[in-house]
Enzyme design. Sequence first.
Site, PDB file in Angstrom:
ATOM      1  N   LYS A 266      41.043  54.091  22.111  1.00  0.00           N
ATOM      2  CA  LYS A 266      42.205  54.126  21.457  1.00  0.00           C
ATOM      3  C   LYS A 266      42.427  53.204  20.320  1.00  0.00           C
ATOM      4  CE  LYS A 266      45.239  55.775  25.466  1.00  0.00           C
ATOM      5  NZ  LYS A 266      45.759  56.888  24.545  1.00  0.00           N
ATOM      6  N   ARG A 340      44.550  64.311  32.995  1.00  0.00           N
ATOM      7  CA  ARG A 340      44.417  65.811  33.597  1.00  0.00           C
ATOM      8  C   ARG A 340      43.232  65.838  34.325  1.00  0.00           C
ATOM      9  NH1 ARG A 340      44.312  68.176  27.547  1.00  0.00           N
ATOM     10  NH2 ARG A 340      45.615  66.165  27.176  1.00  0.00           N
TER      11      ARG A 340
HETATM   12  N1  BES Z   1      47.984  58.118  28.779  1.00  0.00           N
HETATM   13  C1  BES Z   1      47.740  58.890  27.691  1.00  0.00           C
HETATM   14  C2  BES Z   1      49.153  59.422  27.008  1.00  0.00           C
HETATM   15  C3  BES Z   1      50.109  58.711  26.270  1.00  0.00           C
HETATM   16  C4  BES Z   1      49.851  58.192  24.901  1.00  0.00           C
HETATM   17  C5  BES Z   1      51.219  58.351  27.029  1.00  0.00           C
HETATM   18  C6  BES Z   1      50.884  57.171  24.641  1.00  0.00           C
HETATM   19  C7  BES Z   1      52.266  57.671  26.537  1.00  0.00           C
HETATM   20  C8  BES Z   1      52.063  56.959  25.352  1.00  0.00           C
HETATM   21  C9  BES Z   1      46.957  59.932  27.923  1.00  0.00           C
HETATM   22  O1  BES Z   1      45.777  59.810  28.675  1.00  0.00           O
HETATM   23  C10 BES Z   1      46.172  60.308  26.382  1.00  0.00           C
HETATM   24  O2  BES Z   1      45.639  59.482  26.126  1.00  0.00           O
HETATM   25  N2  BES Z   1      46.376  61.652  26.091  1.00  0.00           N
HETATM   26  C11 BES Z   1      45.727  61.645  24.715  1.00  0.00           C
HETATM   27  C12 BES Z   1      45.271  63.374  24.827  1.00  0.00           C
HETATM   28  C13 BES Z   1      44.285  63.846  23.760  1.00  0.00           C
HETATM   29  C14 BES Z   1      43.236  63.141  23.757  1.00  0.00           C
HETATM   30  C15 BES Z   1      44.204  65.352  23.713  1.00  0.00           C
HETATM   31  C16 BES Z   1      46.890  61.785  23.842  1.00  0.00           C
HETATM   32  O3  BES Z   1      48.323  62.191  24.043  1.00  0.00           O
HETATM   33  O4  BES Z   1      46.613  61.232  22.673  1.00  0.00           O
HETATM   34 MN    MN Z   2      44.345  58.827  27.762  1.00  0.00          MN
END
Ligand code: BES
Ligand code: MN
Length: 483
Positions: A266, A340
């Site tokens: 990230k 997931r």
């Molecule tokens: N934990 C995150 C989702 C999230 C992001 C929650 C920001 C709250 C605030 C999850 O694990 C994630 O990183 N999801 C990705 C999915 C994508 C790679 C398809 C996302 O939402 O960017």
């Molecule tokens: Mn994630």
Amino acid sequence: MPTFKLSTSPILTQKSDCLLLFAAATETRVLLSPAAKEADKKLDGQIAKLIKNGDFHGKSGESAWLATGKLSHKRVLLAGLGNSEEDARDGLTAAFTACTKRNVQHVAVTVANLPATLVEHTVSAATVAEYQYHQGGFTPKAGKLRQVTLAKPKNFSSKQLKTATAAAAGINLTRHLAEQPGNICTPVFLGQCAQALAKKTTLRAKVLDEKQIRKLKMGALLAVAKGSVNPPRFIILQHKGGNAKDAPVVLVGKGVTFDTGGISIKPAPAMDEMKFDMCGAATVFGVMQAVAQAKMPLNVTGIIPTCENMPDGRAVKPGDVITAASGKTIEVLNTDAEGRLILADALHYADKLKPVAVIDIATLTGACVIALGHHVSGLMGRGDKLLSALTAAGDAVGDPCWQLPMGKKYQKQLKTDYADVANIGGRSAGTITAACFLSRFSECEQWAHLDIAGTAWTTGKRATGRPVALLTRYLSTLAARQR
Ligand code: BES
Ligand code: MN
Ligand code: ZN
């Protein structure tokens, strides 16, 4: 948390550190509660004067400290509740926050004329206002507010009070765990927390370590955990309040104690907020405690897959193909779609318990924050009975969720030539395709997925305790119907 007492004798003539009086508002008028009207006689008409002078309108969040006049309470606070149930909830929260700011220990509240849902919210507002963050430990520490005396409303029973206090304590437990930093709140910590909770309540806890997780062939949970020096845990909490034969309701909470994104790392800004990526797990802890404390006549099982998502030489890589506990293969196209993956193994485990309903709770997608913002949680799944019951429960307690569609066409976005399913479905409808992925691992006819990415914590980086109120209400309604 404070002790709550339902008092059948008049509140005005009692003693407390603060007497809370309420006024509502219409477009044109201020409506004093009967207790406030009565109190004003002993307050030398201060309230009437404030209203006449246009200094108090009864709006939500408005408040006025009054001179105590002929009353023997140490302080008197007049609080506005606005003109809707939502306004009133915010008004109650503001009133108790004002009290805790002044280190008030005992509040007397004139709730006799409020509807039952708002009396329940009074309990929650007082408890939530009392909460103070402290680092470490398995329980929130007690704040300064020690007692709340409520003028007993006719239609409000001590059983309703018990459920409301249990829910409120659950909310604070969830906030406490959620706000812990990632170096304190590790998967092992959450495992210890489950043991501590079992010790304190009638709940039973089972905490599986890495070896036991491997035995269950949970390849998806293990793949995410691989990049971290902190080993994963698989936690099972059981409440056996129903008959031995009754099928359980199963709650599954995402417990990623820190989500760096892994190899698909990230960006730096706000990455600290990914300590909140275990808010689904924290919700399961809060709800399980509430269910036990309220002695609900139901069987409820809480399941928490927990690990840390880190980049490392051993970490799972984009393009890797892994095998989940169900035997299905997954192509990991993005290691940041890890929630997931761990839920896939947990949902499969849930099915083996032959549940009546499965509800998973997860901070699953950033896309959900874009779609719904911070006010409502995303709801998806199958089984109309469950989905509408959850929607109704959320609306009743001011912890709303909103259903998103989940048609067949979205499922196609998860197609890959290299495995049964890909773990991402492209840029469009990210919240829905995440739910579609989960649907491949749950066979329960009543399955719901709550995406709490936008609601579990605030932009001020504080945990909200959502959706503990929603789920506790759903379960207590179910319990009442079964009797
Ligand atoms: N934990 C995150 C989702 C999230 C992001 C929650 C920001 C709250 C605030 C999850 O694990 C994630 O990183 N999801 C990705 C999915 C994508 C790679 C398809 C996302 O939402 O960017
Ligand atoms: Mn994630
Ligand atoms: Zn995550």
